[in-house]
Structures are given as C-alpha cells and as structure tokens.
Design an enzyme around this catalytic site. Structure first.
Site, PDB file in Angstrom:
ATOM      1  NE  ARG A 110      -3.171   0.554  -0.670  1.00 50.63           N
ATOM      2  CZ  ARG A 110      -3.503   0.587  -1.934  1.00 50.63           C
ATOM      3  NH1 ARG A 110      -3.205   1.638  -2.691  1.00 50.63           N
ATOM      4  NH2 ARG A 110      -4.123  -0.434  -2.494  1.00 50.63           N
ATOM      5  CE  LYS A 145      -2.855  28.703  -3.754  1.00 48.84           C
ATOM      6  NZ  LYS A 145      -4.040  29.234  -4.462  1.00 48.84           N
ATOM      7  CE  LYS A 177       1.235  35.359  -3.403  1.00 49.72           C
ATOM      8  NZ  LYS A 177       0.772  34.590  -4.582  1.00 49.72           N
ATOM      9  CD  GLU A 207      -0.066  38.140  -6.343  1.00 54.82           C
ATOM     10  OE1 GLU A 207      -0.086  36.906  -6.402  1.00 54.82           O
ATOM     11  OE2 GLU A 207      -0.584  38.792  -5.418  1.00 54.82           O
ATOM     12  CG  ASP A 228      -3.115  37.184  -9.131  1.00 53.21           C
ATOM     13  OD1 ASP A 228      -3.125  35.985  -9.435  1.00 53.21           O
ATOM     14  OD2 ASP A 228      -3.798  37.662  -8.201  1.00 53.21           O
TER      15      ASP A 228
END
Length: 292
Positions: A110, A145, A177, A207, A228
């Site tokens: 597994r 992410k 950001k 960004e 963005d």
C-alpha cells in the site's frame, strides 16, 4: 546564429528524502504490531511474485519511492521496473515486478502504491496542461500549494509530466505578494527594499494585478513579474510593454480550458496550483501470484 533549445534533463530525487518519506509512511502503516493480516494468514517462509499494472493512460512518477518501500520493509524482496519515471503508459501495461517473501511484499504494497498512484496522477495532469500549450513557448509551472510533507515529490512529479518548478519554499527566491505590497507601501517601495536586501543570485519577482502596478514593477527593476488574474488582452499589453526587460508569469484561475489563450499572449511562464492540488491519482494495481 540561433541555438536550438537545450533538451531538458530528467528530474532526480535525492535518496535521503526518499528514505525518510518511505520510513515515515511504513511506520504510519505498520504501527506498533506490524501487519497483523499477513502475520495471521501467511507462513513466514511463503514467497510470491507480484506485478504492478496500470489501468488507464498516464505518465509514471514515483518509482524510486515504490522501490524503496519494498527495500526498506526488510531484506528479501526484488523490485524490477519495466518503465521509467516520465514514461507514458497505456491501460494494461505492466510497470514493475516484485518477488520474494510474501509477508514483506504485502506489508509494503500500500505504501508503494500510494506514492506511485499519487505522483503519477500529478505527472499525468501536468502533461495535459503541457500538451495543451504545445508550440507556444510558454512553460507550465507548479506553485507552493502542495500536500504538506510531500512538496519535493509533487514538484518532482510535475517535472516528470513535462512541467517546470516554481520556488520550492520561502527561502529560495523573493516573491512579493499583494499583502507584502500593502504593508510595504506600494510596488516600487517593496521591490526597491527587496533589491537592497537580496544577494546578487536571488531572483526578485513581484505580483501585480493592474497594468499601472506592472509599470511600477518594471521601473523599479523587478527580475520577474507575476501577472495575477489578468485578461488575455492585459497580458498581451504587458508583454508588449516589457520588451524583455522582465520575465513574465501569468497566474490566477488558469485551467485546461483557458491555458492555451493565456500561453498565446506571449508570457514565458504560466503557474497553476491545479496540477498539484486537483490531480486525480493514476489507477495502478498490484496483482500477486503465489510461488511454489
């Protein structure tokens, strides 16, 4: 003279990362008492041969982790891969054979499949994006992410699918950001502060979500600009204005239906979290045959 693009070498996983991840996964599965089912039903000396087989079209990734699972469960198993990471496979195709002690084989099955199915799913989904923008010159990139603890492997899977890696963490590049900009007081202030802080080998990307902010980023000397949630029209205008002064990346809500239009605007990079966060595991099974 125009040089042909250099072929991309295959990605490679550092074995200490593989060993640690597999050890953690085996310990999670075996717990304190080990594989009770195999202990209860299989004689200690029983041997078996198993074949890993894919049930759908896809791209393979994670063979090193699967092999390590069978090696680290204990001495007595042989793993033979019939394909390599990055290979395209078809339904019904055998990709690996494992033989040896039946208890050990069943105990590691597994863990091996979990890694292989998950990473192959990411590689397969990445390839769909890469194929969708073929001929545009743009590159598909992953983001931060990722599944906690699996980032190195998921980014490796992106490479197996023909994609490219964005930064691996907060420590290998500066990406300013919108929240950094808000606190710093503006795009220009944030970029200039980053340039004063960064070493000469550290890339600085900022960004922006408007063309006015984009102009500020260019004037401040950003190495790269992340555009963005811009429309294709805005992206084309940004490419025109940049004239190669900064590397341009598009991001924000990009999917298989929209990625081609984005790539055709002339941006160099397209980043999407979908390839790591929305990929369906590739269906891979393991069939076992008892040996005399």
């Amino acid at each position: 003279m125009i040089l042909a693009p250099h072929p991309q070498l295959p990605a490679e996983l550092a074995y200490p990362l593989v060993r640690r991840a597999v050890d953690d996964a085996l310990l999670e599965d075996l717990g304190q008492a080990g594989d009770l089912t195999s202990q209860a039903t299989l004689p200690p000396s029983a041997t078996a041969r198993a074949v890993m087989n894919v049930r759908q079209h896809g791209v393979i990734s994670g063979l090193a982790l699967a092999e390590a699972a069978f090696a680290q469960i204990g001495a007595g198993l042989q793993f033979v891969a019939h394909v390599a990471d990055g290979d395209v496979v078809a339904p019904g195709q055998d990709i690996a054979t494992i033989s040896g002690n039946a208890r050990l084989l069943m105990s590691a099955e597994r863990v091996a499949l979990n890694f292989l199915c998950h990473l192959s799913g990411i590689a397969t989904f990445t390839k769909r994006f890469v194929d969708e923008i073929d001929g545009t010159g743009a590159k598909i990139c992953c983001t931060r992410k990722t599944t906690p603890g699996l980032r190195a492997f998921e980014k490796y899977a992106v490479k197996c699918g023909g994609g490219s890696n964005h930064r691996f963490g907060l420590d290998d590049a500066i990406l300013i950001k919108d929240n950094h900009i808000a606190v710093a007081g503006g795009v220009k202030q944030a970029v200039l502060a980053a340039k004063a802080f960064a070493g000469h080998l550290t890339s600085i990307e900022v960004e922006v979500d408007t063309l006015d902010q984009f102009g500020e980023a260019l004037d401040a000397g950003a190495t790269a600009v992340l555009l963005d949630n811009m429309t294709p029209k805005q992206l084309r205008e940004a490419v025109h204005r940049a004239k190669g002064a900064a590397r341009l990346e598009a991001s924000g809500g990009i999917n298989l239906e929209s990625v081609r239009k984005v790539a055709e605007t002339g941006v160099e990079f397209i980043s999407t979290s979908q390839i790591t966060m929305a990929a369906t595991p590739l269906d891979i099974g393991l069939d076992i045959n008892i040996q005399e």
